[in-house]
Write a protein that holds these residues in place. Sequence first.
Motif, PDB file in Angstrom:
ATOM      1  N   GLU A 224      -2.033   3.739   7.342  1.00 11.91           N
ATOM      2  CA  GLU A 224      -1.337   4.665   5.894  1.00 11.91           C
ATOM      3  C   GLU A 224      -1.131   5.336   5.530  1.00 11.91           C
ATOM      4  O   GLU A 224      -1.405   6.941   4.565  1.00 11.91           O
TER       5      GLU A 224
ATOM      6  N   GLY B 212      -1.840   9.384  -3.778  1.00  5.33           N
ATOM      7  CA  GLY B 212      -3.065   9.962  -3.113  1.00  5.33           C
ATOM      8  C   GLY B 212      -3.661   8.245  -2.413  1.00  5.33           C
ATOM      9  O   GLY B 212      -2.419   7.026  -2.841  1.00  5.33           O
ATOM     10  N   SER B 213      -4.875   8.179  -2.306  1.00  6.61           N
ATOM     11  CA  SER B 213      -5.640   7.233  -2.241  1.00  6.61           C
ATOM     12  C   SER B 213      -6.742   6.688  -2.968  1.00  6.61           C
ATOM     13  O   SER B 213      -6.585   7.569  -4.022  1.00  6.61           O
TER      14      SER B 213
ATOM     15  N   LYS C 216       0.841   3.917  -2.704  1.00 11.32           N
ATOM     16  CA  LYS C 216       0.419   5.192  -2.349  1.00 11.32           C
ATOM     17  C   LYS C 216       0.932   6.460  -2.947  1.00 11.32           C
ATOM     18  O   LYS C 216       1.032   7.448  -3.699  1.00 11.32           O
ATOM     19  N   GLU C 217       2.770   6.449  -2.789  1.00 13.01           N
ATOM     20  CA  GLU C 217       3.292   6.733  -3.479  1.00 13.01           C
ATOM     21  C   GLU C 217       2.973   6.956  -4.930  1.00 13.01           C
ATOM     22  O   GLU C 217       3.179   7.951  -5.606  1.00 13.01           O
TER      23      GLU C 217
ATOM     24  N   MET D 144      -4.813   5.849   3.803  1.00 13.23           N
ATOM     25  CA  MET D 144      -5.306   5.757   2.912  1.00 13.23           C
ATOM     26  C   MET D 144      -6.869   5.584   3.393  1.00 13.23           C
ATOM     27  O   MET D 144      -7.571   4.664   1.833  1.00 13.23           O
TER      28      MET D 144
ATOM     29  N   LEU E 227       0.787  -1.406  -0.387  1.00 16.66           N
ATOM     30  CA  LEU E 227       0.303  -0.060  -0.256  1.00 16.66           C
ATOM     31  C   LEU E 227       0.915   0.803   0.119  1.00 16.66           C
ATOM     32  O   LEU E 227       0.631   1.971  -1.034  1.00 16.66           O
ATOM     33  N   SER E 228       1.880   1.242   0.594  1.00 14.31           N
ATOM     34  CA  SER E 228       3.330   2.277   1.391  1.00 14.31           C
ATOM     35  C   SER E 228       3.111   2.626  -0.712  1.00 14.31           C
ATOM     36  O   SER E 228       3.269   3.807  -0.838  1.00 14.31           O
TER      37      SER E 228
END
Length: 338
Positions: A109, A71-72, A66-67, A111, A62-63
């Motif tokens: 995270e 965003g999410s 996200k990068e 998100m 997820l990290s």
Amino acid sequence: MRILVTGASGFIGSFIVSEALDRGHEVWAGIRATSNLQYIMDKRINFLDLNLSSPEQLHLQLSAVKEQMGGSWDYVIHAAGATKARHSRDFYRTNFEGTRNLVNALIQEEMVPRRFVFLSSLSIFGAIREQDYSPIRDTDTPQPNTHYGKSKWQAEQWLQEQKEVPWVILRPTGVYGPRERDYYLMAKSIKQHVDFAVGYRPQEITFVYVRDVVQAVFLACERPAEDVVHHAFFLSDGKSYSSRAFSDLLQREIGVRHVLHVKAPKWFLRAICAVNGTFCKLAGTLTTLNMDKYHILSQRNWNCDIEPARRLLGFDPQWGLEAGVKETVAWYKEKGWL
């Protein structure tokens, strides 16, 4: 909107992905390395390998995304789940722990989406209201009698405690349609001129066509938060049927003239499921006939009250059983399944 669909390669998940693409959304398909992608091959799909069984790996996954996205997701539709398992503990590992791991990772995270839609099941209520066959209501106390139902109920209970997550829970009854394999086994049996039913007491069955489930998913995303967030909704086509009604429709659409209708006592099915389930467990193979399946087939009342879904969710089922079976059997024939 940006959408993540877990279990994207599965029966319901693949239909959700297709609908999201048709609506012009940016679609992320949560899959496993071993997933069969035959129904989600559109080049617009962003694929994401999610290890829901490993909190540590899930955080890393997820990290990284996200990068990549900056965003999410606006919506997360959690359709991943186990309906069959070699061992009972696998239901809890996938349906409960997988849900908990995903939500915890989203929180940690930062998100958390605008809406988290969880696909649960009517099976969390078990065999209740079987004396008068009245509809199961959301005010009833769940009494799951299968490991599948218990694991889904455990996930629901945990999710309902996460007040900072804008969750919506959907509880469909038996979902059928193209690509589905459990009801296909019944169609295959009728193609071979045999219809098998269990128990001598009347049985009221409910169904919901996969496209109506998809309709409910997007209503859960798009309806005003005050109407749907932190609510759970039953999904069916709004009617109940005898088991014979379903088999008769299958017979007509398949084009079989004569079918032997066999009705076996519950003890007979229980013995078969117990022996077969034990054998397959020892052999390390999946099976449809096990004790979970026995409880599902022997349950007499599958009625459920969808009025809250109509009123708050705006759910309006478009597919009656006759139309749904017609399209499903046509697909089975087109793909060479029948």
